[in-house]
Design a protein around this motif. Sequence first.
Motif, PDB file in Angstrom:
ATOM      1  N   SER A 313       0.833  -1.195   0.000  1.00 18.74           N
ATOM      2  CA  SER A 313       0.000   0.000   0.000  1.00 18.74           C
ATOM      3  C   SER A 313       0.871   1.250   0.000  1.00 18.74           C
ATOM      4  O   SER A 313       2.009   1.234   0.484  1.00 18.74           O
ATOM      5  N   ASP A 314       0.294   2.332  -0.505  1.00 17.06           N
ATOM      6  CA  ASP A 314       1.066   3.568  -0.604  1.00 17.06           C
ATOM      7  C   ASP A 314       1.501   4.072   0.763  1.00 17.06           C
ATOM      8  O   ASP A 314       2.621   4.562   0.929  1.00 17.06           O
ATOM      9  N   TYR A 315       0.628   3.936   1.780  1.00 17.79           N
ATOM     10  CA  TYR A 315       0.996   4.443   3.102  1.00 17.79           C
ATOM     11  C   TYR A 315       2.110   3.614   3.740  1.00 17.79           C
ATOM     12  O   TYR A 315       2.915   4.134   4.522  1.00 17.79           O
ATOM     13  N   GLU A 318       5.347   4.794   2.008  1.00 17.97           N
ATOM     14  CA  GLU A 318       5.798   6.068   2.576  1.00 17.97           C
ATOM     15  C   GLU A 318       6.444   5.855   3.939  1.00 17.97           C
ATOM     16  O   GLU A 318       7.469   6.471   4.260  1.00 17.97           O
ATOM     17  N   THR A 319       5.841   4.979   4.744  1.00 17.43           N
ATOM     18  CA  THR A 319       6.410   4.682   6.067  1.00 17.43           C
ATOM     19  C   THR A 319       7.800   4.086   5.933  1.00 17.43           C
ATOM     20  O   THR A 319       8.742   4.482   6.640  1.00 17.43           O
ATOM     21  N   LYS A 344       2.573  12.168   7.702  1.00 20.32           N
ATOM     22  CA  LYS A 344       2.444  10.954   6.889  1.00 20.32           C
ATOM     23  C   LYS A 344       2.464   9.701   7.768  1.00 20.32           C
ATOM     24  O   LYS A 344       1.693   8.760   7.551  1.00 20.32           O
ATOM     25  N   HIS A 347      -0.917   9.404   9.722  1.00 26.02           N
ATOM     26  CA  HIS A 347      -2.006   8.956   8.845  1.00 26.02           C
ATOM     27  C   HIS A 347      -1.785   7.505   8.410  1.00 26.02           C
ATOM     28  O   HIS A 347      -2.750   6.742   8.253  1.00 26.02           O
ATOM     29  N   ALA A 348      -0.522   7.129   8.235  1.00 25.08           N
ATOM     30  CA  ALA A 348      -0.218   5.740   7.871  1.00 25.08           C
ATOM     31  C   ALA A 348      -0.592   4.792   9.009  1.00 25.08           C
ATOM     32  O   ALA A 348      -1.145   3.711   8.777  1.00 25.08           O
ATOM     33  N   ARG A 351      -4.368   4.345   8.995  1.00 25.31           N
ATOM     34  CA  ARG A 351      -4.843   3.461   7.929  1.00 25.31           C
ATOM     35  C   ARG A 351      -4.428   2.015   8.191  1.00 25.31           C
ATOM     36  O   ARG A 351      -5.184   1.081   7.909  1.00 25.31           O
ATOM     37  N   PHE A 360       3.034  -2.033   9.337  1.00 31.85           N
ATOM     38  CA  PHE A 360       3.479  -0.762   9.917  1.00 31.85           C
ATOM     39  C   PHE A 360       4.261  -1.009  11.205  1.00 31.85           C
ATOM     40  O   PHE A 360       5.360  -0.466  11.394  1.00 31.85           O
TER      41      PHE A 360
END
Length: 614
Positions: A313-315, A318-319, A344, A347-348, A351, A360
């Motif tokens: 996933s995009d998040y 980014e993490t 970021k 928000h990650a 989600r 995460f």
Amino acid sequence: MYKDIRLHGALENKIEYYAIAAGVDAHKRYFFNVDQSSESELRFFSTNNEFIISQQGIIHRGNGGSFCEYMFGVDQPLTDMAKGDVINRLVMYGTHLDQKAGALNFSDRTDGFLTFDKIFFDGNAVANYFFFIHSKDFSESVKEQQELILRRLGKILKRSVAIGNGDDNRIIAEVSANCGVDDLQLFLFKLINTRHEEYRNAFKNLYFRTKRIADEEFALLTELAQRNEIDRYQQERIRIDVMYKHPDNRRIVDEYRNILCSCNLRGEINRLENARLTRLKTLSVRNKIPGALFYTLDELLRKDRKLVELEESDYISETRQILEGLFFGERQIESRVDRDDMLKLLHAKKRASEHRNHTFEELLLDASKACDENIRDGADISLLEEFSYIITYLDRYDTTSQVINQLAFMENIRISEDMLRSILGNKKEFDTLQPNLFNTLFIDGVLDNKYLGNYGRRKLITLVKGMEEIEAGSMKSQEVLDQLKAIDREEQIFVILLQHVRERIRNFYSKFSTKNDQQILKREVTEELLGKKLIKGEINNDLFNETILTIQKEAIYLHNLLPQIISEKDISLREDFLDNSGLDRFYVEELELEYFELNDLPLDELYQIRKGLN
């Protein structure tokens, strides 16, 4: 008529044992002796079989093995976990699993020694059984004896509820009925760790009472664990096992486990299954089911790495980029975590929590380990400061999210002044990062959640408005707490009222539509609740009328709308009713489940009519 001979004793290390000789002429056998020199060993025997209990552990030789009830969350074979009726762990001496062939190999080398620590670590933390069998019909080969015993007794020993219940008589009866030899002599040994047993019973008594452990109660449990020298791992697995066995928890957790097992065996999770898993996790919050039960299952079933790896996933990407960037400093690259990076990450995390994505937390753990290693190897201390900055905000997120969700979805949850002060402090920090960030992260999504009940919504709105008033200086903390307590008390009375009015209508009143009927009903319910000391005064008229209206809506749905929704698979009709009726979705879903079970309808059809699951 003699059936068996039993010997009961205890060792110096708080291990209690029961030794039983059962079967043909068991009372005529001389089957044990004691080490005369020190009385430190107790030896049980039959032809070619031996079992010795010492102060350190047990020694075994010959046929047989051990069995115990599986504890929830232990690392068990997926094949066992996938079979709902397999509830016990069975180990046969001299066997090992051929991973490639997927078959169990037997050998004649069955002797061994096990310490008590290993027995209660690998097996059940409280009670474990050992056994051997004597029969003249058995082959002389121990290997062949083991194969025969497993073939005849394996199924019953892995499924018998008598083992978890400690019902020795039933275990003996089941073994005798399935062993298939006329001259059976069973030697059964039960070992109990009384220290663990005391801790389990204490925790169970406290937890089963309210499904919560207060701080002072946990302190008593901690003191008991220290006194009994129980390590943290054993404490945790005992607590998780007890929580799982609570009837209210077990049903939901079992369904969650069954879905995950099915997905794991098949190698993928489809949209229907993912939605069902999410629904069960949401339901668990309302029912006060500890998240540890679900995390344990997630970890166990992800170890096999059989689930299809989805595109990242995009998040998560980014993490990963932000956390890996922390270590660019070693290459003289500017790598500070700035405001945008922190936004970021927050928000990650939000989600990831919503999607039950543990990646995460895994990335965070990997970064933590890398940070420790780099600092140990001489990296600049600024690396630790950067990582601490991230952890501080994520800890604030966890603390705030837990309180907000408990307040919104759980009954009888009260916020203390310290908790309110903590949330206010966290709100200030989040809103400093970005205006209104607190509401974006913690409030807006919960208010949009269709499972949020009327009282949860009121408490949440009261909290948010109250914090704004406190920040503006127009209200004090205690005033906000008093408002929340008043809503909480009203909710408690409403729940009690709803339960008792439903019960009274079901048992005594076929009609309650007229004002006169309702007044009589109110008077009788008031007297009953006052007698039980569940209320202190008269029932508020508006609250009673709301109770009657709720029951009427439930009846309309159950008897009129639900049959139509099922027959026509009309999801929109169901959603329209739930959106506009104001009924608690959790309770409506329980009614639906009861309706399907009562009418013997396939549960797949129930999942189909629930929005997002078709």
